[in-house]
Design an enzyme around this catalytic site. Structure first.
Site, mmCIF file in Angstrom:
data_model
loop_
_atom_site.group_PDB
_atom_site.id
_atom_site.type_symbol
_atom_site.label_atom_id
_atom_site.label_comp_id
_atom_site.label_asym_id
_atom_site.label_seq_id
_atom_site.Cartn_x
_atom_site.Cartn_y
_atom_site.Cartn_z
ATOM 1 N N THR A 1 37.807 -53.169 -19.649
ATOM 2 C CA THR A 1 36.639 -52.115 -18.845
ATOM 3 C C THR A 1 35.826 -51.582 -19.799
ATOM 4 O O THR A 1 36.552 -50.991 -20.750
ATOM 5 C CB THR A 1 37.116 -51.666 -17.605
ATOM 6 O OG1 THR A 1 36.168 -50.845 -17.121
ATOM 7 C CG2 THR A 1 38.446 -50.761 -18.164
ATOM 8 N N ASP A 2 34.631 -51.372 -19.730
ATOM 9 C CA ASP A 2 33.950 -50.563 -20.346
ATOM 10 C C ASP A 2 34.151 -48.950 -20.161
ATOM 11 O O ASP A 2 33.836 -48.095 -20.898
ATOM 12 C CB ASP A 2 32.269 -50.528 -19.945
ATOM 13 C CG ASP A 2 31.891 -50.439 -18.596
ATOM 14 O OD1 ASP A 2 32.778 -50.201 -17.711
ATOM 15 O OD2 ASP A 2 30.679 -50.411 -18.333
ATOM 16 N N GLU A 3 34.891 -48.761 -19.080
ATOM 17 C CA GLU A 3 35.520 -47.312 -18.803
ATOM 18 C C GLU A 3 36.462 -46.975 -19.957
ATOM 19 O O GLU A 3 36.619 -45.504 -20.041
ATOM 20 C CB GLU A 3 36.188 -47.155 -17.353
ATOM 21 C CG GLU A 3 35.464 -47.598 -16.258
ATOM 22 C CD GLU A 3 35.770 -47.180 -14.950
ATOM 23 O OE1 GLU A 3 36.368 -46.344 -14.673
ATOM 24 O OE2 GLU A 3 35.421 -48.120 -14.018
ATOM 25 N N PHE B 1 39.363 -59.943 -6.747
ATOM 26 C CA PHE B 1 37.953 -60.059 -7.014
ATOM 27 C C PHE B 1 37.284 -61.029 -8.095
ATOM 28 O O PHE B 1 37.160 -61.988 -7.962
ATOM 29 C CB PHE B 1 37.149 -58.614 -6.747
ATOM 30 C CG PHE B 1 35.886 -59.014 -7.471
ATOM 31 C CD1 PHE B 1 34.837 -59.853 -6.746
ATOM 32 C CD2 PHE B 1 35.404 -57.852 -8.189
ATOM 33 C CE1 PHE B 1 33.498 -60.066 -7.068
ATOM 34 C CE2 PHE B 1 33.999 -57.765 -8.611
ATOM 35 C CZ PHE B 1 33.151 -58.988 -7.973
ATOM 36 N N TYR C 1 43.087 -44.413 -14.426
ATOM 37 C CA TYR C 1 42.891 -45.706 -14.547
ATOM 38 C C TYR C 1 42.350 -46.322 -15.755
ATOM 39 O O TYR C 1 42.785 -46.989 -16.566
ATOM 40 C CB TYR C 1 41.844 -46.187 -13.312
ATOM 41 C CG TYR C 1 41.163 -47.495 -13.704
ATOM 42 C CD1 TYR C 1 41.804 -48.708 -13.779
ATOM 43 C CD2 TYR C 1 39.802 -47.279 -14.163
ATOM 44 C CE1 TYR C 1 41.352 -49.956 -14.051
ATOM 45 C CE2 TYR C 1 39.276 -48.631 -14.534
ATOM 46 C CZ TYR C 1 39.801 -49.794 -14.301
ATOM 47 O OH TYR C 1 39.294 -51.008 -14.929
ATOM 48 N N ASP D 1 31.479 -34.943 -5.142
ATOM 49 C CA ASP D 1 31.540 -35.892 -6.460
ATOM 50 C C ASP D 1 33.161 -35.769 -6.697
ATOM 51 O O ASP D 1 33.900 -35.115 -6.299
ATOM 52 C CB ASP D 1 30.851 -35.064 -7.659
ATOM 53 C CG ASP D 1 30.142 -36.365 -8.386
ATOM 54 O OD1 ASP D 1 30.686 -37.332 -8.072
ATOM 55 O OD2 ASP D 1 29.545 -35.864 -9.284
ATOM 56 N N ALA E 1 42.615 -44.608 -18.762
ATOM 57 C CA ALA E 1 43.440 -44.238 -19.572
ATOM 58 C C ALA E 1 44.560 -45.376 -19.644
ATOM 59 O O ALA E 1 45.033 -45.915 -20.772
ATOM 60 C CB ALA E 1 44.248 -42.920 -19.524
ATOM 61 N N TYR F 1 28.466 -40.573 -3.726
ATOM 62 C CA TYR F 1 29.033 -39.326 -4.699
ATOM 63 C C TYR F 1 27.940 -38.453 -5.087
ATOM 64 O O TYR F 1 26.971 -38.782 -5.897
ATOM 65 C CB TYR F 1 29.807 -39.638 -5.687
ATOM 66 C CG TYR F 1 31.257 -40.105 -5.222
ATOM 67 C CD1 TYR F 1 32.148 -39.213 -4.623
ATOM 68 C CD2 TYR F 1 31.917 -41.435 -5.874
ATOM 69 C CE1 TYR F 1 33.414 -39.560 -4.345
ATOM 70 C CE2 TYR F 1 33.171 -41.678 -5.265
ATOM 71 C CZ TYR F 1 33.929 -40.804 -4.577
ATOM 72 O OH TYR F 1 35.277 -41.111 -4.321
ATOM 73 N N ALA G 1 45.417 -58.907 -13.992
ATOM 74 C CA ALA G 1 46.157 -58.120 -13.195
ATOM 75 C C ALA G 1 46.119 -56.681 -13.499
ATOM 76 O O ALA G 1 46.205 -56.353 -14.289
ATOM 77 C CB ALA G 1 47.430 -58.713 -12.876
ATOM 78 N N GLU H 1 45.735 -52.463 -11.490
ATOM 79 C CA GLU H 1 45.065 -51.459 -10.469
ATOM 80 C C GLU H 1 44.028 -51.093 -10.955
ATOM 81 O O GLU H 1 43.915 -50.767 -12.200
ATOM 82 C CB GLU H 1 46.218 -50.485 -10.533
ATOM 83 C CG GLU H 1 47.660 -50.892 -9.758
ATOM 84 C CD GLU H 1 47.391 -51.182 -8.394
ATOM 85 O OE1 GLU H 1 46.286 -50.822 -7.660
ATOM 86 O OE2 GLU H 1 48.334 -51.842 -7.618
ATOM 87 N N LYS I 1 44.143 -48.587 -18.962
ATOM 88 C CA LYS I 1 43.476 -49.755 -19.532
ATOM 89 C C LYS I 1 43.376 -49.498 -21.059
ATOM 90 O O LYS I 1 43.569 -50.644 -21.566
ATOM 91 C CB LYS I 1 42.157 -49.999 -19.008
ATOM 92 C CG LYS I 1 42.180 -50.479 -17.519
ATOM 93 C CD LYS I 1 42.903 -51.686 -17.072
ATOM 94 C CE LYS I 1 41.874 -52.993 -17.537
ATOM 95 N NZ LYS I 1 42.623 -54.259 -17.551
ATOM 96 N N PRO J 1 28.519 -43.377 2.340
ATOM 97 C CA PRO J 1 29.079 -42.000 1.230
ATOM 98 C C PRO J 1 28.520 -42.334 -0.052
ATOM 99 O O PRO J 1 28.935 -43.229 -0.573
ATOM 100 C CB PRO J 1 30.501 -42.051 1.508
ATOM 101 C CG PRO J 1 30.979 -43.346 1.809
ATOM 102 C CD PRO J 1 29.876 -44.228 2.695
ATOM 103 N N GLY K 1 35.950 -35.597 -12.575
ATOM 104 C CA GLY K 1 35.760 -36.303 -13.672
ATOM 105 C C GLY K 1 34.922 -37.541 -13.642
ATOM 106 O O GLY K 1 35.021 -38.522 -14.506
#
Length: 339
Positions: free
Chosen positions: A125-127, A11, A153, A275, A155, A210, A82, A84, A157, A208, A278
């Site tokens: 990422t901001d995550e 994307f 994910y 939900d 963790a 959450y 690149a 996941e 990054k 759907p 986490g």
């Protein structure tokens, strides 16, 4: 310059490929992509017609393939998209995320050590910052916010970011890192929130959501993200981290309702589901540093960007219908297998 874009069939990577082909026509853009479930060669159809574009199928965690990429293409810049990236998939299969996001990053960095590079840019990422409380709208992620991950994910990054910084300090590799908020726009894979809601609504299927849908995300139009990364490559200081945010915070439920309204569909299609484990409550990025240091600001308001995105999905049904049917997975072999 020779610019390698890893994950360029995905994307954000594909949008960046098109942005760079337009903004830097003298540079050669090489897309290196494994073509996992989220990589789609049909996304790159127009790029494949460009003289300054080249596609190479390969895995960033494959040392031989990456070594060959560096030997043959002699990249000046690596932009690593690149990864996941789907949180739900990371909860089901964490190991895959560790291999691609951590090991793959280390393989790229080792190649940079071996062959040399003008700039290695890690798209993060901001995550990696975890989340913020819903009742503190005054709090934002800054570049100095401690890393505090919530999923396999994020963790993976965060681990990749730390590797990049370590290679910079130990081996003096010229690196930059950008951490972005949630992107949206053309070519967004149908399993993600906005395209999933658009496509389900078009089919009058349940949407759907959450929990209560109160989780907040900061939405960034993908073209604005691409312009920010290009600016970091040209003006960003090696060793620095830049947060890229849209200042477009919305609750998930409100995003879904906007989509339904734009498509003329009833809110009765919304279905609240259990939900996510986490589930982060709120993401919000403070982009002050990139604004002050590099002069970047997002150009696209969410109200405009979401309309443009919905219109794109209405005009490109063949693209996402092929993905839903699974036909896109055979596209590369059918179109390019004998090239």
């Amino acid at each position: 310059m020779n610019i390698v874009v890893t994950g360029g069939a995905g994307f954000i990577g594909a949008n960046f490929v098109y942005y760079m082909l337009k903004q830097r026509p003298a540079d050669k853009i090489i897309c290196f992509d494994k073509l996992t479930y989220a990589g789609n060669m049909a996304t790159l159809d127009k790029a494949m017609t460009k003289e300054k574009f080249k596609f190479i199928r390969g895995d960033i965690a494959d040392r031989r393939a990456v070594d060959k990429l560096f030997r043959d293409e002699k990249p000046d810049i690596i932009v690593n998209f690149a990864a996941e990236s789907h949180v739900d998939r990371s909860i089901e299969d964490p190991e895959l995320f560790l291999r691609t996001n951590i090991l793959g990053t280390s393989v790229l960095l080792d190649a940079c050590r071996k062959y040399g590079i003008d700039r290695y840019h890690q798209v993060s990422t901001d995550e990696v910052y975890g989340d913020l409380p819903l009742d503190r709208p005054d709090l934002f992620f800054t570049e100095t916010t401690p890393l505090h991950t919530s999923s396999p994910y994020s963790a993976s990054k965060a681990s990749a970011d730390l590797l990049v910084q370590a290679y910079s300090r130990t081996y003096k590799i010229p690196v930059t890192i950008s951490r972005c908020s949630n992107n949206y726009g053309p070519f967004h894979f149908p399993e993600k929130l906005i395209p999933l809601m658009i496509i389900n609504a078009l089919h009058d299927k349940k949407l759907p959501v959450y929990g209560k849908g109160e989780n907040v995300r900061d939405w960034l139009y993908v073209k604005d993200h691409c312009s920010a990364i290009n600016l970091v490559l040209t003006k960003g200081k090696a060793g620095e981290v830049y947060n890229i945010g849209g200042h477009n915070e919305r609750r998930n439920i409100d995003v879904v309702k906007i989509i339904l309204k734009e498509l003329g569909k009833p809110e009765s299609l919304i279905e609240h589901v259990e939900d996510r484990k986490g589930h982060d409550r709120r993401y919000a990025i403070d982009p002050t540093k990139i604004r002050n240091d590099l002069g970047w600001e997002p150009e696209t308001k969410f109200e405009d960007g979401i309309k443009q995105t919905i219109q794109w999905y209405l005009e490109h049904k063949d693209w996402w219908e092929n993905i839903i049917s699974g036909e896109y997975q055979n596209y590369y072999d059918k179109m390019y297998g004998n090239r």
